[in-house]
Design a protein around this motif. Structure first.
Motif, PDB file in Angstrom:
ATOM      1  N   TYR A 173       2.332   1.795  -3.649  1.00  0.00           N
ATOM      2  CA  TYR A 173       1.563   2.451  -4.430  1.00  0.00           C
ATOM      3  C   TYR A 173       0.992   4.064  -3.930  1.00  0.00           C
ATOM      4  O   TYR A 173       1.050   4.709  -4.982  1.00  0.00           O
ATOM      5  CB  TYR A 173       0.279   1.607  -4.772  1.00  0.00           C
ATOM      6  N   ALA A 174       0.842   4.114  -2.868  1.00  0.00           N
ATOM      7  CA  ALA A 174       0.562   5.384  -2.271  1.00  0.00           C
ATOM      8  C   ALA A 174       1.650   6.562  -2.715  1.00  0.00           C
ATOM      9  O   ALA A 174       1.529   7.567  -3.235  1.00  0.00           O
ATOM     10  CB  ALA A 174       0.309   5.557  -0.907  1.00  0.00           C
ATOM     11  N   ASP A 205       0.457  -3.054 -12.067  1.00  0.00           N
ATOM     12  CA  ASP A 205       0.193  -1.796 -11.094  1.00  0.00           C
ATOM     13  C   ASP A 205      -1.242  -1.492 -11.099  1.00  0.00           C
ATOM     14  O   ASP A 205      -1.796  -1.265 -10.002  1.00  0.00           O
ATOM     15  CB  ASP A 205       0.997  -0.471 -11.686  1.00  0.00           C
ATOM     16  N   ARG A 240       0.782  -1.167   0.011  1.00  0.00           N
ATOM     17  CA  ARG A 240      -0.105  -0.126  -0.129  1.00  0.00           C
ATOM     18  C   ARG A 240       0.973   1.279   0.118  1.00  0.00           C
ATOM     19  O   ARG A 240       0.593   2.414  -0.854  1.00  0.00           O
ATOM     20  CB  ARG A 240      -0.764   0.084   1.334  1.00  0.00           C
ATOM     21  N   SER A 248      -7.843  -0.828  -3.501  1.00  0.00           N
ATOM     22  CA  SER A 248      -8.873  -0.032  -3.395  1.00  0.00           C
ATOM     23  C   SER A 248     -10.028  -0.725  -3.094  1.00  0.00           C
ATOM     24  O   SER A 248     -11.268  -0.059  -2.442  1.00  0.00           O
ATOM     25  CB  SER A 248      -9.190   0.966  -4.810  1.00  0.00           C
ATOM     26  N   VAL A 275      -3.470  -1.522  -7.827  1.00  0.00           N
ATOM     27  CA  VAL A 275      -4.159  -0.652  -7.378  1.00  0.00           C
ATOM     28  C   VAL A 275      -5.773  -0.967  -7.055  1.00  0.00           C
ATOM     29  O   VAL A 275      -6.580  -0.497  -6.084  1.00  0.00           O
ATOM     30  CB  VAL A 275      -4.004   0.746  -8.225  1.00  0.00           C
ATOM     31  N   VAL A 291       1.841   7.291  -6.582  1.00  0.00           N
ATOM     32  CA  VAL A 291       0.812   8.280  -6.857  1.00  0.00           C
ATOM     33  C   VAL A 291       1.199   9.772  -6.543  1.00  0.00           C
ATOM     34  O   VAL A 291       1.050  10.479  -7.314  1.00  0.00           O
ATOM     35  CB  VAL A 291      -0.391   7.856  -6.491  1.00  0.00           C
TER      36      VAL A 291
END
Length: 175
Positions: free
Chosen positions: A106-107, A150, A103, A158, A154, A110
């Motif tokens: 990927y956070a 990816d 997590r 989510s 995500v 972004v």
């Protein structure tokens, strides 16, 4: 400067970069400040401004370090594993670690786009990751394969799904 002083200076700079990279992963780019990096590295606040002209330069160095680590993880995964190429793709692109680490990965990716210095560092380092993925010999271009992993990651994050399991399912359907 003597060799000992030079080595200590290079080590201090590397410690500051590692601290900034860790902060990017944990708190995103917004969590990186001279004060936070110095505290994390166990250095004085003035050390961050001695080794880096500004926060952008420090973030660029942290981004280069993170991009190199991602490519190194991919390379080590591909070189050390005996698995079908689709499985190697998933293992190589997904970061190692628990759900919280994935997590955070990927956070921070972004958030990187909002910080030009970090975005440039990632863009420059992306060629190394793409080269590893291209070496898998799959029919799609490496940037498409990385985007597939990816995007599936995500989506899983989510939707509260197990990430690796979801990514493997998506990749196997696509390939």
């Amino acid at each position: 400067m003597t060799d000992g002083r030079r080595a200590r200076g290079e080590q201090r700079r590397a410690d500051l970069v590692a601290a900034a990279a860790a902060l990017v992963l944990e708190a995103g780019p917004a969590g990186v400040s001279h004060r936070a990096v110095a505290a994390r590295a166990g250095a004085s606040l003035s050390a961050t401004t001695y080794y880096f002209a500004d926060l952008d330069e420090l973030l660029a160095a942290a981004g280069a370090d993170l991009a190199a680590a991602w490519a190194a993880h991919a390379r080590a995964t591909v070189e050390s594993a005996d698995a079908p190429p689709a499985e190697l793709l998933v293992r190589a692109v997904l970061p190692a670690g628990d759900a919280q680490h994935v997590r955070g990965h990927y956070a921070h990716l972004v958030g990187a786009g909002a910080v030009p210095a970090l975005a440039r560092a990632y863009a420059a380092g992306r060629a190394d990751l793409d080269a590893v993925v291209a070496g898998l010999g799959l029919a799609w271009p490496p940037e498409v394969l990385v985007a597939l992993v990816d995007g599936a990651a995500v989506a899983a994050l989510s939707e509260g799904r197990p990430v690796a399991e979801h990514v493997r399912a998506v990749v196997s359907r696509a390939l």
